[in-house]
Scaffold this motif. Structure first.
Motif, PDB file in Angstrom:
ATOM      1  N   ASP A   6      -4.636  13.564   1.218  1.00  0.00           N
ATOM      2  CA  ASP A   6      -5.280  12.519   0.429  1.00  0.00           C
ATOM      3  C   ASP A   6      -5.567  11.303   1.304  1.00  0.00           C
ATOM      4  OD1 ASP A   6      -5.126  14.050  -1.842  1.00  0.00           O
ATOM      5  OD2 ASP A   6      -3.260  13.140  -2.540  1.00  0.00           O
ATOM      6  N   ALA A   7      -6.815  10.893   1.282  1.00  0.00           N
ATOM      7  CA  ALA A   7      -7.206   9.713   2.047  1.00  0.00           C
ATOM      8  C   ALA A   7      -7.080   8.484   1.168  1.00  0.00           C
ATOM      9  CB  ALA A   7      -8.638   9.858   2.546  1.00  0.00           C
ATOM     10  N   GLY A   8      -6.655   7.389   1.769  1.00  0.00           N
ATOM     11  CA  GLY A   8      -6.574   6.155   1.012  1.00  0.00           C
ATOM     12  C   GLY A   8      -5.567   5.193   1.593  1.00  0.00           C
ATOM     13  N   ILE A   9      -5.312   4.167   0.798  1.00  0.00           N
ATOM     14  CA  ILE A   9      -4.335   3.138   1.162  1.00  0.00           C
ATOM     15  C   ILE A   9      -3.203   3.220   0.150  1.00  0.00           C
ATOM     16  CG2 ILE A   9      -3.950   0.667   1.433  1.00  0.00           C
ATOM     17  CD1 ILE A   9      -6.634   0.466   2.625  1.00  0.00           C
ATOM     18  N   TYR A  10      -1.990   3.200   0.678  1.00  0.00           N
ATOM     19  CA  TYR A  10      -0.807   3.360  -0.156  1.00  0.00           C
ATOM     20  C   TYR A  10       0.173   2.245   0.190  1.00  0.00           C
ATOM     21  CZ  TYR A  10      -2.974   7.896  -0.607  1.00  0.00           C
ATOM     22  OH  TYR A  10      -3.890   8.885  -0.837  1.00  0.00           O
ATOM     23  N   ALA A  11       0.821   1.700  -0.827  1.00  0.00           N
ATOM     24  CA  ALA A  11       1.765   0.609  -0.576  1.00  0.00           C
ATOM     25  C   ALA A  11       2.856   0.625  -1.633  1.00  0.00           C
ATOM     26  CB  ALA A  11       1.046  -0.736  -0.584  1.00  0.00           C
ATOM     27  N   ARG A  12       4.016   0.172  -1.212  1.00  0.00           N
ATOM     28  CA  ARG A  12       5.151   0.058  -2.119  1.00  0.00           C
ATOM     29  C   ARG A  12       5.983  -1.134  -1.655  1.00  0.00           C
ATOM     30  NH1 ARG A  12       8.266   5.485  -2.341  1.00  0.00           N
ATOM     31  NH2 ARG A  12       6.180   6.225  -2.855  1.00  0.00           N
ATOM     32  N   GLU A  13       6.540  -1.845  -2.599  1.00  0.00           N
ATOM     33  CA  GLU A  13       7.350  -3.021  -2.272  1.00  0.00           C
ATOM     34  C   GLU A  13       8.743  -2.604  -1.830  1.00  0.00           C
ATOM     35  OE1 GLU A  13       8.289  -7.459  -4.025  1.00  0.00           O
ATOM     36  OE2 GLU A  13       7.595  -5.907  -5.390  1.00  0.00           O
ATOM     37  N   SER A  14       9.199  -3.213  -0.729  1.00  0.00           N
ATOM     38  CA  SER A  14      10.530  -2.936  -0.202  1.00  0.00           C
ATOM     39  C   SER A  14      11.428  -4.152  -0.394  1.00  0.00           C
ATOM     40  CB  SER A  14      10.454  -2.611   1.295  1.00  0.00           C
ATOM     41  OG  SER A  14      11.749  -2.628   1.864  1.00  0.00           O
ATOM     42  N   PRO A  15      12.431  -4.054  -1.254  1.00  0.00           N
ATOM     43  CA  PRO A  15      13.383  -5.157  -1.389  1.00  0.00           C
ATOM     44  C   PRO A  15      14.115  -5.446  -0.073  1.00  0.00           C
ATOM     45  CG  PRO A  15      13.617  -3.617  -3.204  1.00  0.00           C
ATOM     46  CD  PRO A  15      12.694  -2.981  -2.208  1.00  0.00           C
ATOM     47  N   TYR A  16      14.388  -4.399   0.718  1.00  0.00           N
ATOM     48  CA  TYR A  16      15.098  -4.584   1.980  1.00  0.00           C
ATOM     49  C   TYR A  16      14.286  -5.432   2.956  1.00  0.00           C
ATOM     50  CZ  TYR A  16      17.421  -3.603   6.406  1.00  0.00           C
ATOM     51  OH  TYR A  16      18.046  -3.742   7.616  1.00  0.00           O
ATOM     52  N   LEU A  17      12.985  -5.165   3.025  1.00  0.00           N
ATOM     53  CA  LEU A  17      12.130  -5.893   3.969  1.00  0.00           C
ATOM     54  C   LEU A  17      11.554  -7.178   3.375  1.00  0.00           C
ATOM     55  CD1 LEU A  17      10.117  -2.927   5.546  1.00  0.00           C
ATOM     56  CD2 LEU A  17      12.129  -4.092   6.477  1.00  0.00           C
ATOM     57  N   ASP A  18      11.708  -7.379   2.079  1.00  0.00           N
ATOM     58  CA  ASP A  18      11.131  -8.538   1.393  1.00  0.00           C
ATOM     59  C   ASP A  18       9.614  -8.608   1.546  1.00  0.00           C
ATOM     60  OD1 ASP A  18      13.609  -9.503   0.449  1.00  0.00           O
ATOM     61  OD2 ASP A  18      13.988 -10.471   2.380  1.00  0.00           O
ATOM     62  N   ARG A  19       8.993  -7.460   1.570  1.00  0.00           N
ATOM     63  CA  ARG A  19       7.537  -7.354   1.647  1.00  0.00           C
ATOM     64  C   ARG A  19       7.158  -5.912   1.351  1.00  0.00           C
ATOM     65  NH1 ARG A  19       5.153  -9.433   6.514  1.00  0.00           N
ATOM     66  NH2 ARG A  19       6.720 -11.046   6.605  1.00  0.00           N
ATOM     67  N   TYR A  20       5.885  -5.643   1.378  1.00  0.00           N
ATOM     68  CA  TYR A  20       5.395  -4.298   1.119  1.00  0.00           C
ATOM     69  C   TYR A  20       5.334  -3.494   2.412  1.00  0.00           C
ATOM     70  CZ  TYR A  20       4.012  -5.561  -3.616  1.00  0.00           C
ATOM     71  OH  TYR A  20       4.031  -5.951  -4.924  1.00  0.00           O
ATOM     72  N   VAL A  21       5.419  -2.194   2.254  1.00  0.00           N
ATOM     73  CA  VAL A  21       5.092  -1.263   3.330  1.00  0.00           C
ATOM     74  C   VAL A  21       3.774  -0.626   2.901  1.00  0.00           C
ATOM     75  CG1 VAL A  21       5.741   0.823   4.576  1.00  0.00           C
ATOM     76  CG2 VAL A  21       7.512  -0.791   3.822  1.00  0.00           C
ATOM     77  N   GLN A  22       2.774  -0.731   3.751  1.00  0.00           N
ATOM     78  CA  GLN A  22       1.448  -0.218   3.423  1.00  0.00           C
ATOM     79  C   GLN A  22       1.007   0.749   4.513  1.00  0.00           C
ATOM     80  OE1 GLN A  22      -1.618  -2.785   1.572  1.00  0.00           O
ATOM     81  NE2 GLN A  22      -2.761  -2.463   3.462  1.00  0.00           N
ATOM     82  N   LEU A  23       0.441   1.867   4.089  1.00  0.00           N
ATOM     83  CA  LEU A  23      -0.090   2.791   5.081  1.00  0.00           C
ATOM     84  C   LEU A  23      -1.474   3.245   4.684  1.00  0.00           C
ATOM     85  CD1 LEU A  23       0.156   6.135   4.301  1.00  0.00           C
ATOM     86  CD2 LEU A  23       2.536   5.514   4.397  1.00  0.00           C
ATOM     87  N   GLY A  24      -2.260   3.508   5.709  1.00  0.00           N
ATOM     88  CA  GLY A  24      -3.573   4.092   5.534  1.00  0.00           C
ATOM     89  C   GLY A  24      -3.509   5.524   6.016  1.00  0.00           C
ATOM     90  N   ALA A  25      -4.116   6.437   5.252  1.00  0.00           N
ATOM     91  CA  ALA A  25      -4.073   7.847   5.612  1.00  0.00           C
ATOM     92  C   ALA A  25      -5.429   8.485   5.396  1.00  0.00           C
ATOM     93  CB  ALA A  25      -3.013   8.571   4.781  1.00  0.00           C
ATOM     94  N   ALA A  26      -5.724   9.480   6.227  1.00  0.00           N
ATOM     95  CA  ALA A  26      -6.954  10.266   6.089  1.00  0.00           C
ATOM     96  C   ALA A  26      -6.787  11.563   6.869  1.00  0.00           C
ATOM     97  CB  ALA A  26      -8.164   9.502   6.596  1.00  0.00           C
ATOM     98  N   SER A  27      -7.342  12.609   6.356  1.00  0.00           N
ATOM     99  CA  SER A  27      -7.354  13.911   7.035  1.00  0.00           C
ATOM    100  C   SER A  27      -5.962  14.355   7.481  1.00  0.00           C
ATOM    101  CB  SER A  27      -8.299  13.870   8.242  1.00  0.00           C
ATOM    102  OG  SER A  27      -9.595  13.539   7.836  1.00  0.00           O
ATOM    103  N   GLY A  28      -4.963  14.114   6.644  1.00  0.00           N
ATOM    104  CA  GLY A  28      -3.617  14.557   6.954  1.00  0.00           C
ATOM    105  C   GLY A  28      -2.893  13.740   8.000  1.00  0.00           C
ATOM    106  N   ARG A  29      -3.459  12.597   8.376  1.00  0.00           N
ATOM    107  CA  ARG A  29      -2.837  11.742   9.391  1.00  0.00           C
ATOM    108  C   ARG A  29      -2.651  10.327   8.858  1.00  0.00           C
ATOM    109  NH1 ARG A  29      -6.516  13.543  14.465  1.00  0.00           N
ATOM    110  NH2 ARG A  29      -5.504  15.545  14.793  1.00  0.00           N
ATOM    111  N   VAL A  30      -1.641   9.677   9.374  1.00  0.00           N
ATOM    112  CA  VAL A  30      -1.451   8.260   9.087  1.00  0.00           C
ATOM    113  C   VAL A  30      -2.294   7.480  10.081  1.00  0.00           C
ATOM    114  CG1 VAL A  30       0.209   6.367   9.071  1.00  0.00           C
ATOM    115  CG2 VAL A  30       0.857   8.601   8.138  1.00  0.00           C
ATOM    116  N   LEU A  31      -3.125   6.596   9.572  1.00  0.00           N
ATOM    117  CA  LEU A  31      -3.979   5.772  10.427  1.00  0.00           C
ATOM    118  C   LEU A  31      -3.298   4.461  10.792  1.00  0.00           C
ATOM    119  CD1 LEU A  31      -7.336   6.204   8.489  1.00  0.00           C
ATOM    120  CD2 LEU A  31      -6.510   7.535  10.433  1.00  0.00           C
TER     121      LEU A  31
END
Length: 156
Positions: A6-31
């Motif tokens: 699945d291609a797209g942008i994914y994010a989730r809030e991390s209480p440990y980091l006090d910010r979000y972790v966001q990743l971009g993915a396409a063609s089975g790879r993390v960009l």
């Protein structure tokens, strides 16, 4: 590794980091992996790599990302440095000089090669997956507070 086509942008809030972790993915790879205070508006929160990142951030067990494919679209010499970073085990750290020694074709005593290593670390597209926080005297592409929390999590 689970199917991550699945291609797209994914994010989730991390209480440990006090910010979000966001990743971009396409063609089975993390960009890319980033740590914004506010994620992109169109970011979804369900992705298997995010699940693994959050298992890692829980700190309950050693989690590796060896099987996650990161798209490394950078000059070959920088890619070689980041491939070396992937070889640094969880909970261990090396110096910039040692990383230069680990990288084929680089001379740890050559100032230009040391600059190359630092540049590759600074421009790392996927900090945490390519764990530049394990290079103790080098820059990290993650924000300084995130870098310190990742080091703390691994006891570095």
């Amino acid at each position: 590794m689970e199917d991550v086509t699945d291609a797209g942008i994914y994010a989730r809030e991390s209480p440990y980091l006090d910010r979000y972790v966001q990743l971009g993915a396409a063609s089975g790879r993390v960009l890319s992996v980033s740590f914004p205070e506010i994620p992109d508006d169109d970011a979804e929160d369900d992705h298997p790599v995010l699940d693994r990142i959050f298992e890692y951030l829980d700190g309950l067990e050693e989690i590796t990302f060896d099987d996650v494919q990161v798209a490394m679209t950078m000059p070959t010499d920088q890619r070689a440095v980041l491939e070396g970073v992937q070889e640094i085990p969880y909970g261990e750290q090396v110096s910039v000089e040692t990383l230069a020694r680990m990288t084929s074709g680089l001379d740890h005593e050559d100032d230009d090669d040391i600059i190359l290593v630092r540049t590759a670390l600074d421009e790392n597209p996927a900090p945490l997956l390519l764990p530049d926080h394990r290079v103790r005297d080098g820059p990290s592409a993650a924000p300084p507070d995130v870098e310190q929390k990742l080091r703390s999590l691994e006891g570095l």
